[in-house]
Design a protein around this motif. Sequence first.
Motif, PDB file in Angstrom:
ATOM      1  N   TRP A   1       0.831  -1.201   0.000  1.00  0.00           N
ATOM      2  CA  TRP A   1       0.000   0.000   0.000  1.00  0.00           C
ATOM      3  C   TRP A   1       0.867   1.253   0.000  1.00  0.00           C
ATOM      4  O   TRP A   1       0.605   2.225  -0.697  1.00  0.00           O
TER       5      TRP A   1
ATOM      6  N   LEU B   1     -12.932  -0.063   8.771  1.00  0.00           N
ATOM      7  CA  LEU B   1     -12.471   0.304   7.436  1.00  0.00           C
ATOM      8  C   LEU B   1     -11.977   1.746   7.478  1.00  0.00           C
ATOM      9  O   LEU B   1     -12.748   2.681   7.349  1.00  0.00           O
TER      10      LEU B   1
ATOM     11  N   GLN C   1      -9.659   5.217   6.646  1.00  0.00           N
ATOM     12  CA  GLN C   1      -9.296   6.006   5.482  1.00  0.00           C
ATOM     13  C   GLN C   1      -7.942   6.638   5.808  1.00  0.00           C
ATOM     14  O   GLN C   1      -7.744   7.155   6.910  1.00  0.00           O
TER      15      GLN C   1
ATOM     16  N   ARG D   1      -8.623   3.336  -0.782  1.00  0.00           N
ATOM     17  CA  ARG D   1      -8.078   2.160  -0.105  1.00  0.00           C
ATOM     18  C   ARG D   1      -8.163   0.959  -1.039  1.00  0.00           C
ATOM     19  O   ARG D   1      -9.236   0.601  -1.526  1.00  0.00           O
ATOM     20  N   PRO D   2      -7.017   0.321  -1.332  1.00  0.00           N
ATOM     21  CA  PRO D   2      -7.087  -0.830  -2.236  1.00  0.00           C
ATOM     22  C   PRO D   2      -7.824  -2.010  -1.597  1.00  0.00           C
ATOM     23  O   PRO D   2      -7.903  -2.102  -0.374  1.00  0.00           O
ATOM     24  N   TRP D   3      -8.315  -2.924  -2.452  1.00  0.00           N
ATOM     25  CA  TRP D   3      -9.126  -4.038  -1.966  1.00  0.00           C
ATOM     26  C   TRP D   3      -8.378  -4.907  -0.966  1.00  0.00           C
ATOM     27  O   TRP D   3      -8.948  -5.422  -0.013  1.00  0.00           O
ATOM     28  N   TYR D   4      -7.044  -5.030  -1.154  1.00  0.00           N
ATOM     29  CA  TYR D   4      -6.326  -5.939  -0.244  1.00  0.00           C
ATOM     30  C   TYR D   4      -6.180  -5.340   1.143  1.00  0.00           C
ATOM     31  O   TYR D   4      -6.050  -6.070   2.128  1.00  0.00           O
TER      32      TYR D   4
ATOM     33  N   THR E   1      -8.647  -3.396   2.429  1.00  0.00           N
ATOM     34  CA  THR E   1      -9.999  -3.658   2.937  1.00  0.00           C
ATOM     35  C   THR E   1     -10.078  -5.086   3.479  1.00  0.00           C
ATOM     36  O   THR E   1     -10.597  -5.321   4.575  1.00  0.00           O
ATOM     37  N   ALA E   2      -9.537  -6.048   2.707  1.00  0.00           N
ATOM     38  CA  ALA E   2      -9.574  -7.454   3.135  1.00  0.00           C
ATOM     39  C   ALA E   2      -8.851  -7.618   4.469  1.00  0.00           C
ATOM     40  O   ALA E   2      -9.347  -8.291   5.379  1.00  0.00           O
TER      41      ALA E   2
ATOM     42  N   GLN F   1      -8.295  -5.304   6.779  1.00  0.00           N
ATOM     43  CA  GLN F   1      -8.983  -4.622   7.874  1.00  0.00           C
ATOM     44  C   GLN F   1     -10.236  -5.372   8.315  1.00  0.00           C
ATOM     45  O   GLN F   1     -10.587  -5.339   9.492  1.00  0.00           O
TER      46      GLN F   1
END
Lengths: 73, 375
Positions: B224, B301, B303, B320-323, B325-326, B328
């Motif tokens: 990230w 989630l 920011q 925020r990239p999907w990975y 999010t995954a 968190q």
Amino acid sequence: MMRIWLWPVLIGVLCTLGLIAGLVSQGAGDWLSWLALATPVAIGLHGLSRSGARPQARGEALTPAGSRRAGRS
Amino acid sequence: MQAVTLRRWGWVHKWSSLVSTLFILMLCLTGLPLIFSHEIDHLTGNEIEAPAMPEGTPRAAVDRVAAEAVKAYPGLVPLYFFAEEDAPDVWYVKLDTRVDTDESESTLILSDARTAEVLGAPNFDEGFMSVMYRLHVDLYAGLAGKLFLGFMGLLLMVAIVSGVVLYAPFMRKLRFGEVRQERTPRTRWLDLHNLLGIVTLVWALAVGFTGVINTWADLIFQAWQAEQVAALQAGETRVLLATDSSDAPAADGSLQTAVDRVLAAAPDMAVSMIAYPGTLRATPEHVAVILRGDTPLTSRLTQALLVDPANGEVLEAGARPWYVTALQLSEPLHFGDYGGLPLKVLWALLDILTIVVLGSGLYLWIKRGATEVRS
């Protein structure tokens, strides 16, 4: 097939709902997650306790099984 | 299912389980006290609390908190400030020799957010809970240990999936939940293994897989950071608060003003973490301020906004990239800390049932000779 998978699928869906409910909402969501996740715990503990009635059951079953094993060795 | 297919799945189940069982058993046992680490710290008096003060006591500037921390720990520099939702009067401050270490030897202290006074350092490095934590997280082997445990977790996923495939043929002549009492102990344990395995299935998959994702946390944050730096260099950023904006106090080089400017740019959000430039969570030039919302989901989630302390410009370098999010979402789903004490108790009971599944699986393997000979 239906007979084998009905309960596992129901429990699985319930657990999935429970895991998500607590995350997305507090209050009602928490209660839903507690109830949903208590289901596998209750079924599991029930299964364990039934086999906990083992001592007597084993006493009856031990003779044939035990002698068979003894005979082999 | 054909006999050959069945044998293959049996082989997969046997070996994925055998290789991982002892490690997964260790993870289940060490995880049990970790579920209640908050409560245990509280009961054993290991928890450090800020003294009570009248409500509305003004908070000290974070720069002063940092200065007091450095005064108390000479030779170290601050890396991060963490704010816990349920302890608004304290800052957790992470210090280390440099901002860009691997943080394995870092020091975490608690500071009073109102007086900037250092309250103490939680005793994370010794004692029972520390041993449990290190065994559970990295086997005292840093990133290599984490990735190894993650691989064991992946094997557990394989074992669970293959176990589900094998469930149907074993249950063909049985009712759901039936534990045959009249047969040998092995039959009884086989039935219990199947029953406990199938009811804990979704929970074990969720906790197991989120645990695997947690082992990748360092790599995820590195990716990230690289992505944010790349977006900055390519100029692909969204300016949320310009340098000359009159909506917020003008930048004066201080950290507190930088944070205030971020909060002005993102109303309704609260500070979850402040990362100094050069740390894993920030970029070399920017302070990163990680913000959280106030619902159970948005508090997880977060920011991340970047702010240049020199000119006060507040940026968002890509969503925020999907990975991330995954990752968190993986944390609460692994820790079971999002539904109060009842959820933690259920987490512990499901953990114990999983230990029985693992133990009975091992027992079934050790006693396998008996059935093979008989059949």
